[in-house]
Design a protein around this motif. Structure first.
Motif, PDB file in Angstrom:
ATOM      1  N   PRO B 133       0.842  -1.203   0.000  1.00  0.00           N
ATOM      2  CA  PRO B 133       0.000   0.000   0.000  1.00  0.00           C
ATOM      3  C   PRO B 133       0.876   1.252   0.000  1.00  0.00           C
ATOM      4  O   PRO B 133       1.988   1.218   0.528  1.00  0.00           O
ATOM      5  N   CYS B 134       0.373   2.326  -0.596  1.00  0.00           N
ATOM      6  CA  CYS B 134       1.202   3.518  -0.720  1.00  0.00           C
ATOM      7  C   CYS B 134       0.917   4.547   0.359  1.00  0.00           C
ATOM      8  O   CYS B 134       1.661   5.506   0.519  1.00  0.00           O
ATOM      9  N   SER B 135      -0.173   4.397   1.093  1.00  0.00           N
ATOM     10  CA  SER B 135      -0.446   5.368   2.152  1.00  0.00           C
ATOM     11  C   SER B 135      -1.405   4.733   3.150  1.00  0.00           C
ATOM     12  O   SER B 135      -2.041   3.728   2.847  1.00  0.00           O
ATOM     13  N   PRO B 136      -1.515   5.309   4.332  1.00  0.00           N
ATOM     14  CA  PRO B 136      -2.443   4.736   5.314  1.00  0.00           C
ATOM     15  C   PRO B 136      -3.909   4.926   4.918  1.00  0.00           C
ATOM     16  O   PRO B 136      -4.790   4.441   5.608  1.00  0.00           O
ATOM     17  N   TYR B 137      -4.123   5.640   3.825  1.00  0.00           N
ATOM     18  CA  TYR B 137      -5.499   5.955   3.445  1.00  0.00           C
ATOM     19  C   TYR B 137      -6.018   5.097   2.294  1.00  0.00           C
ATOM     20  O   TYR B 137      -7.163   5.230   1.879  1.00  0.00           O
ATOM     21  N   ASN B 138      -5.157   4.229   1.745  1.00  0.00           N
ATOM     22  CA  ASN B 138      -5.619   3.379   0.643  1.00  0.00           C
ATOM     23  C   ASN B 138      -6.788   2.518   1.069  1.00  0.00           C
ATOM     24  O   ASN B 138      -6.805   1.986   2.171  1.00  0.00           O
ATOM     25  N   LEU B 139      -7.709   2.353   0.159  1.00  0.00           N
ATOM     26  CA  LEU B 139      -8.769   1.380   0.379  1.00  0.00           C
ATOM     27  C   LEU B 139      -8.726   0.334  -0.728  1.00  0.00           C
ATOM     28  O   LEU B 139      -9.720  -0.308  -1.034  1.00  0.00           O
ATOM     29  N   CYS B 140      -7.560   0.183  -1.360  1.00  0.00           N
ATOM     30  CA  CYS B 140      -7.529  -0.651  -2.564  1.00  0.00           C
ATOM     31  C   CYS B 140      -7.724  -2.136  -2.249  1.00  0.00           C
ATOM     32  O   CYS B 140      -8.248  -2.864  -3.077  1.00  0.00           O
ATOM     33  N   PHE B 141      -7.343  -2.562  -1.045  1.00  0.00           N
ATOM     34  CA  PHE B 141      -7.607  -3.964  -0.712  1.00  0.00           C
ATOM     35  C   PHE B 141      -9.108  -4.165  -0.517  1.00  0.00           C
ATOM     36  O   PHE B 141      -9.714  -5.073  -1.097  1.00  0.00           O
ATOM     37  N   LYS B 143     -11.434  -2.391  -1.705  1.00  0.00           N
ATOM     38  CA  LYS B 143     -12.122  -2.129  -2.978  1.00  0.00           C
ATOM     39  C   LYS B 143     -11.761  -3.155  -4.042  1.00  0.00           C
ATOM     40  O   LYS B 143     -12.322  -3.148  -5.144  1.00  0.00           O
ATOM     41  N   GLY B 144     -10.796  -3.980  -3.769  1.00  0.00           N
ATOM     42  CA  GLY B 144     -10.385  -4.982  -4.762  1.00  0.00           C
ATOM     43  C   GLY B 144      -9.634  -4.374  -5.930  1.00  0.00           C
ATOM     44  O   GLY B 144      -9.526  -4.972  -6.998  1.00  0.00           O
ATOM     45  N   THR B 145      -9.104  -3.164  -5.733  1.00  0.00           N
ATOM     46  CA  THR B 145      -8.430  -2.503  -6.858  1.00  0.00           C
ATOM     47  C   THR B 145      -6.915  -2.573  -6.719  1.00  0.00           C
ATOM     48  O   THR B 145      -6.202  -1.839  -7.383  1.00  0.00           O
ATOM     49  N   TYR B 146      -6.410  -3.438  -5.868  1.00  0.00           N
ATOM     50  CA  TYR B 146      -4.948  -3.555  -5.773  1.00  0.00           C
ATOM     51  C   TYR B 146      -4.429  -4.511  -6.844  1.00  0.00           C
ATOM     52  O   TYR B 146      -3.239  -4.615  -7.059  1.00  0.00           O
ATOM     53  N   ARG B 147      -5.339  -5.239  -7.459  1.00  0.00           N
ATOM     54  CA  ARG B 147      -4.967  -6.054  -8.623  1.00  0.00           C
ATOM     55  C   ARG B 147      -5.901  -5.731  -9.779  1.00  0.00           C
ATOM     56  O   ARG B 147      -6.917  -5.097  -9.598  1.00  0.00           O
ATOM     57  N   LEU B 148      -5.542  -6.218 -10.928  1.00  0.00           N
ATOM     58  CA  LEU B 148      -6.275  -5.844 -12.127  1.00  0.00           C
ATOM     59  C   LEU B 148      -6.725  -7.063 -12.907  1.00  0.00           C
ATOM     60  O   LEU B 148      -5.956  -7.999 -13.082  1.00  0.00           O
ATOM     61  N   GLU B 149      -7.937  -7.044 -13.376  1.00  0.00           N
ATOM     62  CA  GLU B 149      -8.404  -8.097 -14.278  1.00  0.00           C
ATOM     63  C   GLU B 149      -8.426  -7.600 -15.726  1.00  0.00           C
ATOM     64  O   GLU B 149      -8.227  -8.362 -16.652  1.00  0.00           O
ATOM     65  N   TRP B 150      -8.711  -6.343 -15.905  1.00  0.00           N
ATOM     66  CA  TRP B 150      -8.912  -5.835 -17.254  1.00  0.00           C
ATOM     67  C   TRP B 150      -8.690  -4.328 -17.256  1.00  0.00           C
ATOM     68  O   TRP B 150      -8.419  -3.739 -16.216  1.00  0.00           O
ATOM     69  N   LYS B 205      -4.050  -4.824   3.562  1.00  0.00           N
ATOM     70  CA  LYS B 205      -4.963  -5.184   4.646  1.00  0.00           C
ATOM     71  C   LYS B 205      -6.309  -4.488   4.486  1.00  0.00           C
ATOM     72  O   LYS B 205      -6.415  -3.443   3.865  1.00  0.00           O
ATOM     73  N   THR B 206      -7.276  -5.113   5.116  1.00  0.00           N
ATOM     74  CA  THR B 206      -8.586  -4.483   5.200  1.00  0.00           C
ATOM     75  C   THR B 206      -8.470  -3.232   6.053  1.00  0.00           C
ATOM     76  O   THR B 206      -7.861  -3.261   7.112  1.00  0.00           O
ATOM     77  N   ARG B 207      -9.049  -2.153   5.577  1.00  0.00           N
ATOM     78  CA  ARG B 207      -8.980  -0.923   6.366  1.00  0.00           C
ATOM     79  C   ARG B 207     -10.349  -0.512   6.882  1.00  0.00           C
ATOM     80  O   ARG B 207     -10.461   0.320   7.755  1.00  0.00           O
ATOM     81  N   LEU B 208     -11.375  -1.073   6.267  1.00  0.00           N
ATOM     82  CA  LEU B 208     -12.720  -0.630   6.631  1.00  0.00           C
ATOM     83  C   LEU B 208     -13.342  -1.570   7.650  1.00  0.00           C
ATOM     84  O   LEU B 208     -13.038  -2.768   7.697  1.00  0.00           O
ATOM     85  N   ALA B 209     -14.266  -0.995   8.409  1.00  0.00           N
ATOM     86  CA  ALA B 209     -14.885  -1.744   9.497  1.00  0.00           C
ATOM     87  C   ALA B 209     -15.948  -2.722   8.986  1.00  0.00           C
ATOM     88  O   ALA B 209     -16.442  -3.546   9.743  1.00  0.00           O
ATOM     89  N   GLY B 210     -16.295  -2.600   7.722  1.00  0.00           N
ATOM     90  CA  GLY B 210     -17.301  -3.499   7.175  1.00  0.00           C
ATOM     91  C   GLY B 210     -17.063  -3.677   5.701  1.00  0.00           C
ATOM     92  O   GLY B 210     -16.206  -3.008   5.118  1.00  0.00           O
ATOM     93  N   PRO B 211     -17.799  -4.593   5.075  1.00  0.00           N
ATOM     94  CA  PRO B 211     -17.592  -4.830   3.650  1.00  0.00           C
ATOM     95  C   PRO B 211     -18.025  -3.634   2.792  1.00  0.00           C
ATOM     96  O   PRO B 211     -19.015  -2.972   3.113  1.00  0.00           O
TER      97      PRO B 211
END
Lengths: 251, 341, 279
Positions: B133-141, B143-150, B205-211
């Motif tokens: 992760p690049c910052s403590p504020y990322n939500l990419c995990f 959001k599922g955007t830390y990897r790419l399908e297309w 890592k998960t950063r949010l308290a819920g899905p």
């Protein structure tokens, strides 16, 4: 017939009219579009009626007030030019002090020869169609405003904060370098020229229409600024827009 | 899809080769941070960057974009300006690729925007997966955007001394063509890829308290919450959060006139729902006068309105809005507050 | 690369040339412009709008005020409140302007056939609503009762005064007017628009109501209509927002998730009652 334009100067460093004179690339086109009939630093000839009068400087003596009223009578459109004219600017810092003492400090024993009054913005004395902020004004804004006036309409000031132009330029935020900058509450239009070159914004273009001063003051405090420092920063150009710091600093 | 390997030693050669075929845009250092900009020399490229100030999607949706050439004396002489040149966006992180995918969808939506799409249709995206992760504020995990399908043409994954490269599109394969820098991936490369991916997965890592799929409803339930008032008190309406967002696309249109007062250009400028005049009509009525309402609108546009229209969130979790907010308004905090952490 | 259908390279932002045929002052602040596109009829539906532009000044959304039946020449009623509209007020017959559009959904005229129609309009709201009123007068046999309630601030601010006088005498419709502030010579009603409702007879099961006015008016008007038993799905309204691009993109006109320039400006109360930023 080309519109007649006058440029007038009151209490100021005259840097704003220099900015106009420095429009080297555009000057010929500009002179093709307007007729400058009065320009204190450029030509002596005095016109009588103006389509547009650009007025630089603050009003600090009864004579200046009189003169700007006369200009107002002779012009269709009056544009206040630069922070001295639009905000009182640096000249208004003296308003925070006893004017008698200010005179003595500046002029010493000869103080009685130099009448001075509390600094006023141009709009405090006469109605103004447009306020072109900045210390000094921006060339780009001067050209834009002039073109807009030539098209027969009065421009509107930017509703955005300096941050908008700074972000658009892709600058590193000064806060990320530990520098407190007034960009978030200052009216845009300068192209964020100071932050672009590493200097913090000092609000020389005045504040945005609805500045969130309470939040800004808390941010300045969190950066370790004292009450005096916050006051100095917020009033450097904006003495005439008093800010109540009491709620933020009373313990 | 092809699987290839690019040695890091060959990156400078690749940069020079790509620069000859197209305008090459990639991450560059700016003071202690990074920006996307034109790469004309290999040493300008800084592929190992955490994030950039502005997202690469702004390259496709530039500020002050000319739309119409104007003649002030003859409206019939108005001429469209639709520009685009072959461009390669190199080193785009997965969240930012997703940001571009979202702009693609918005600008393709009827009526399609020729200015954006023309520029986009000539742009090749070489994505680069993040290792951490690049910052403590990322939500990419989350959001599922830390990897790419297309959404990319080529995808690079850092294996230390080399990049594993997936080709996704014909345009991507064509770009590589006969360039001497790529070789076919071996079983050893694949194994290294597996290990890299494992390490990578462990670092996010998960950063949010819920899905995140609860966000649309959770936000709707929180519409009248005091949360917005609390955020509004801090918000400076400086528009930074929207200007740095990869998926913000609101704009204004204004005419610029030349000093001859005959020629002009109608241009599109970035605008922001956070500006105090954004929802003001000519008569003076302002339909979103308060910062609290504007911040709420920003979040709802990302998580509710676009979800209802396109079935997806418009927040890619890049963390820029949080990281760059002078008033410390953090998206992840607000999401947690409505998710009821 | 982006896979899309063949991309139209045609920009949506280029205005079409139109000529101003006639300019008529309606009040001190509103002027009526008769306009004709160079190459085609406008082909608008009632309550649609166009983006008017003057090169060098910019663009502004303006409602089309004339009947859809004759759109070779169409009417734009313009108040001088913004940069563009102030510039437009200086234009004269023969001058040219740019037009994009028409935009917006327009009024679903097919849904109100055979109904009693109750039009409620305030101030400048008569400008867009006039296109619908004229359509209904022209197709009078398709509708039952036709009632128009019009409220203006002052008598001198009433739009289309000659037309209002004609409508007052026209048996095809029942026009009732009020003003907030009377002026010398005004003998009609004084009071806000809701005061007009009291005298109007309404058949709740057969009435379709249409509201167009300043933002503050909608809630009060809807309340009156609901009190009269009119169904929520038969209360229509045209909402004003800042429709900057007309293309559902720029975001200015958004009302929660709705782009008013595309999905509106005409909405049914039953559809927008839960849209929190609507009324």
């Amino acid at each position: 017939m080309k519109p007649k334009v006058g440029v007038f100067s009151f209490t100021s460093c005259e840097g704003c009219q220099l900015t106009i004179l420095n429009l080297e690339d555009e000057m010929l086109d500009l002179l093709g579009a307007i007729e400058i009939v009065n320009f204190r630093e450029a030509i002596d000839e005095r016109g009588h009626e103006y389509d547009v009068a650009f007025v630089e400087g603050s009003i600090t003596t009864p004579e200046e007030a009189e003169e700007v009223r006369e200009i107002r009578e002779r012009t269709k459109i009056l544009v206040a030019l630069g922070a001295c004219a639009t905000l009182g600017g640096i000249n208004a810092i003296k308003n925070r002090h006893d004017l008698h003492q200010v005179r003595r400090k500046v002029y010493g024993d000869g103080a009685h020869h130099f009448p001075t009054e509390a600094t006023q913005r141009v709009r405090d004395v006469v109605p103004v169609e447009y306020e072109m902020h900045g210390c000094p004004i921006s060339k780009r804004e001067f050209l834009q405003v002039t073109k807009t006036l030539l098209l027969g309409r009065v421009p509107r000031p930017s509703p955005h904060a300096v941050c908008t132009e700074c972000k658009t330029a892709g600058n590193v935020c000064l806060f990320d370098k530990g520098i407190c900058c007034l960009g978030p509450i200052t009216r845009a239009g300068c192209g964020a020229i100071c932050p672009t070159y590493g200097g913090d914004c000092v609000a020389c273009r005045g504040l945005v229409d609805e500045p969130n001063l309470a939040s800004m003051i808390e941010i300045m405090k969190s950066k370790g600024m004292s009450r005096q420092e916050v006051e100095d920063r917020l009033t450097q150009f904006n003495t005439l827009e008093p800010v109540d710091l009491e709620p933020h600093f009373s313990s | 899809m092809k699987t290839l390997v690019l040695s890091k030693m060959d990156v400078p050669g690749l940069v020079e080769a790509l620069g000859e075929t197209a305008r090459l845009i990639g991450p560059r250092k700016k003071e202690h941070q990074f920006v996307f900009g034109q790469i004309t020399k290999p040493e300008q490229l800084a592929l190992e960057y955490p994030t950039t100030i502005l997202p690469p999607s702004r390259q496709l949706f530039p500020n002050d974009e000319p739309l119409v050439r104007l003649r002030l004396d003859d409206v019939a002489a108005s001429r469209e300006i639709v520009e685009g040149e072959k461009t390669i966006l190199l080193g785009v992180h997965p969240c930012d690729v997703q940001g571009i995918n979202i702009l693609d969808e918005v600008f393709s939506d009827s009526p399609p925007d020729a200015n954006y799409l023309t520029r986009r249709s000539q742009t090749i995206i070489i994505a680069l997966e993040c290792q951490a992760p690049c910052s403590p504020y990322n939500l990419c995990f989350d959001k599922g955007t830390y990897r790419l399908e297309w959404g990319y043409d080529l995808l690079m994954i850092d294996l230390g001394d080399r990049y594993f490269v997936f080709t996704r599109t014909g345009a991507g394969e064509e770009l590589i063509g006969d360039l001497p820098f790529f070789r076919a991936a071996t079983p050893a490369d694949r194994e290294a890829l597996g290990r890299a991916r494992e390490t990578q997965a462990g670092s996010f890592k998960t950063r949010l308290a819920g899905p995140v799929n609860r966000l649309p409803n959770a936000l709707k339930e929180a519409y009248d919450d005091l949360l917005w008032e609390a955020v509004g008190r801090r918000c400076l309406s400086c528009e930074t959060c929207t200007n740095v967002c990869p998926t913000c696309y609101c704009f204004d249109v204004a005419d610029e006139v030349e000093l001859d007062l005959v020629n002009g250009t109608r241009c599109r400028q970035w605008d922001s729902c956070q500006s105090c005049t954004f929802a003001e009509v000519a008569g003076g009525e302002n339909f979103r006068p308060r910062p609290s309402e504007r911040q709420r609108h920003r979040l709802f546009k990302k998580e509710v309105y676009q979800y209802e229209k396109y079935g997806r969130s418009a927040c890619v979790g890049c963390g820029r809005c949080s990281a760059q907010c002078v008033a410390s308004i953090r998206l992840n905090e607000m999401y947690n507050q409505v998710l009821g952490g | 690369m982006l896979d899309t259908a063949p991309i139209s390279r045609k920009s949506l932002f280029v205005p079409e040339a139109a000529r101003i045929l006639d300019v008529e002052p309606l009040t001190a602040r509103e002027k009526l412009f008769r306009v004709s596109l160079n190459d085609r009829p406008l082909g608008h539906r009632p309550c649609q709008f166009v983006e008017v532009s003057i090169a060098g000044i910019g663009e502004a959304p303006i409602s089309v005020s004339s009947s859809p039946a004759s759109s070779e020449i169409f009417d734009l009623c313009v108040r001088d409140v913004g940069t563009l509209t102030q510039a437009m007020h200086r234009l004269e017959p023969g001058d040219r302007i740019g037009i994009r559009g028409p935009y917006g959904n327009g009024f679903p005229v097919e849904k109100i056939i055979g109904k009693d129609l109750l039009f409620v309009c305030g101030g400048l709201g008569l400008a867009p609503l006039r296109s619908l009123i004229l359509h209904c007068i022209e197709n009078r046999a398709s509708f039952r009762r036709l009632t128009v309630l019009y409220g203006a601030k002052r008598p001198s601010e009433r739009l289309y005064r000659e037309e209002l006088a004609a409508w007052a005498k026209d048996e095809r419709l029942d026009l009732r007017e009020t003003v907030d502030v009377p002026e010398e010579g005004w003998t009609g009603n004084v009071g806000v628009i809701t005061t007009l409702f009291r005298a109007v007879e309404v058949d709740p099961l057969e009435t379709v109501a249409v509201i167009v006015g300043p933002p503050v008016m909608y809630k009060f008007a809807v309340l009156e209509l609901l009190q009269r038993g009119i169904m929520e799905s038969r209360i229509y309204m045209s909402l004003e927002r800042r429709m900057r691009c007309g293309l559902g993109k720029c975001g200015h006109c958004q009302m929660n998730g709705i782009y008013v320039c595309q999905e509106g400006p005409v909405f049914c109360y039953s559809d927008v009652k839960k849209v929190k930023e609507a009324l």
